[in-house]
Motif scaffolding. Sequence first.
Motif, PDB file in Angstrom:
ATOM      1  N   VAL A  74     -15.326  25.492  37.271  1.00  0.00           N
ATOM      2  CA  VAL A  74     -16.619  24.471  38.338  1.00  0.00           C
ATOM      3  C   VAL A  74     -14.881  23.765  38.607  1.00  0.00           C
ATOM      4  CG1 VAL A  74     -17.991  23.774  37.196  1.00  0.00           C
ATOM      5  CG2 VAL A  74     -16.711  22.874  36.090  1.00  0.00           C
ATOM      6  N   ILE A  75     -13.723  23.371  37.998  1.00  0.00           N
ATOM      7  CA  ILE A  75     -12.551  22.555  38.331  1.00  0.00           C
ATOM      8  C   ILE A  75     -11.732  23.901  38.637  1.00  0.00           C
ATOM      9  CG2 ILE A  75     -10.763  21.994  37.274  1.00  0.00           C
ATOM     10  CD1 ILE A  75     -13.044  20.062  36.412  1.00  0.00           C
ATOM     11  N   VAL A  76     -11.634  24.845  38.594  1.00  0.00           N
ATOM     12  CA  VAL A  76     -11.066  26.217  39.369  1.00  0.00           C
ATOM     13  C   VAL A  76     -11.521  25.930  41.092  1.00  0.00           C
ATOM     14  CG1 VAL A  76     -10.280  28.357  39.969  1.00  0.00           C
ATOM     15  CG2 VAL A  76     -10.282  27.519  38.268  1.00  0.00           C
ATOM     16  N   ASN A  77     -13.009  25.599  41.006  1.00  0.00           N
ATOM     17  CA  ASN A  77     -13.799  25.642  42.716  1.00  0.00           C
ATOM     18  C   ASN A  77     -13.328  24.324  43.363  1.00  0.00           C
ATOM     19  OD1 ASN A  77     -14.792  28.124  42.396  1.00  0.00           O
ATOM     20  ND2 ASN A  77     -16.574  27.202  41.580  1.00  0.00           N
ATOM     21  N   GLN A  78     -13.504  23.426  42.417  1.00  0.00           N
ATOM     22  CA  GLN A  78     -12.589  22.037  43.038  1.00  0.00           C
ATOM     23  C   GLN A  78     -11.480  22.050  43.830  1.00  0.00           C
ATOM     24  OE1 GLN A  78     -14.595  19.656  43.038  1.00  0.00           O
ATOM     25  NE2 GLN A  78     -16.666  20.175  42.273  1.00  0.00           N
ATOM     26  N   VAL A  79     -10.378  22.580  42.789  1.00  0.00           N
ATOM     27  CA  VAL A  79      -9.074  22.968  43.626  1.00  0.00           C
ATOM     28  C   VAL A  79      -9.234  23.634  44.630  1.00  0.00           C
ATOM     29  CG1 VAL A  79      -6.825  24.505  42.878  1.00  0.00           C
ATOM     30  CG2 VAL A  79      -8.064  23.160  40.545  1.00  0.00           C
ATOM     31  N   ASN A  80     -10.091  24.339  44.564  1.00  0.00           N
ATOM     32  CA  ASN A  80      -9.910  25.566  46.331  1.00  0.00           C
ATOM     33  C   ASN A  80     -10.798  24.772  47.168  1.00  0.00           C
ATOM     34  OD1 ASN A  80      -8.321  27.693  45.387  1.00  0.00           O
ATOM     35  ND2 ASN A  80     -10.018  27.793  43.852  1.00  0.00           N
ATOM     36  N   ILE A  81     -11.609  24.160  46.833  1.00  0.00           N
ATOM     37  CA  ILE A  81     -12.491  23.211  47.729  1.00  0.00           C
ATOM     38  C   ILE A  81     -11.494  21.688  48.393  1.00  0.00           C
ATOM     39  CG2 ILE A  81     -15.023  22.708  48.092  1.00  0.00           C
ATOM     40  CD1 ILE A  81     -16.035  24.744  46.303  1.00  0.00           C
ATOM     41  N   VAL A  82     -11.981  21.304  47.485  1.00  0.00           N
ATOM     42  CA  VAL A  82     -11.099  20.063  47.672  1.00  0.00           C
ATOM     43  C   VAL A  82      -9.675  19.648  47.882  1.00  0.00           C
ATOM     44  CG1 VAL A  82     -11.285  17.417  46.784  1.00  0.00           C
ATOM     45  CG2 VAL A  82     -13.072  18.669  46.099  1.00  0.00           C
ATOM     46  N   HIS A  83      -9.664  19.561  49.278  1.00  0.00           N
ATOM     47  CA  HIS A  83      -8.396  18.977  49.419  1.00  0.00           C
ATOM     48  C   HIS A  83      -7.215  17.604  49.018  1.00  0.00           C
ATOM     49  CE1 HIS A  83      -4.667  19.765  52.473  1.00  0.00           C
ATOM     50  NE2 HIS A  83      -4.527  18.015  52.447  1.00  0.00           N
ATOM     51  N   GLY A  84      -6.279  18.664  48.578  1.00  0.00           N
ATOM     52  CA  GLY A  84      -5.203  16.758  47.341  1.00  0.00           C
ATOM     53  C   GLY A  84      -6.401  16.953  46.041  1.00  0.00           C
ATOM     54  N   PHE A  85      -6.826  17.938  45.314  1.00  0.00           N
ATOM     55  CA  PHE A  85      -7.261  17.882  44.318  1.00  0.00           C
ATOM     56  C   PHE A  85      -6.387  17.878  43.343  1.00  0.00           C
ATOM     57  CE2 PHE A  85      -8.935  19.120  39.976  1.00  0.00           C
ATOM     58  CZ  PHE A  85     -10.447  18.491  39.912  1.00  0.00           C
TER      59      PHE A  85
END
Length: 159
Positions: A74-85
């Motif tokens: 779930v965190i890797v998904n955020q890294v890819n989806i959320v700009h600036g994560f």
Amino acid sequence: MNTKVNGSTIEIALEGPISEKTALFELNIQNYKEIKLNMSKVTFINSIGVKNWILWTCRVPADAKLSLEECPFVIVNQVNIVHGFLPKNARVISFHAPFLCEDCSHEHVIKLSENVHYKYAGDQEGPSLHLPSENKCSRCSAVLEPDFIVEKTFGFIKK
Ligand SMILES: [Zn+2]
């Protein structure tokens, strides 16, 4: 949350959800040169967690290295989806990815690591991928296939 300080390095093991209550966001990190986050026990991240996380990464000193180990998928998904994560000085050192048996559909989780399964793009060369191909299903011994869109999941290793 557990923390271990060794000189200018701090190791932080996170636990549970990343939300408005996460203790990490209260931590003073100004004096560290290396910040290692172990995320293996992180369960999920909500939208306030994402917002607070980004504000927190802005407080990471510009000359400090931030690394994320054992990220849940779930965190890797955020890294890819959320700009600036993840700020520029941050790296995903390892993460847990879902794999699926092509015969019996049994689900497996395999830990993928930097410099073993993937390499970030460098100055001279592009990113590279070496996904495990030898892993066999624990139930039926068939080959395991990634249960995710490889191109999308590894978006973060590009420049
Ligand atoms: Zn199987």
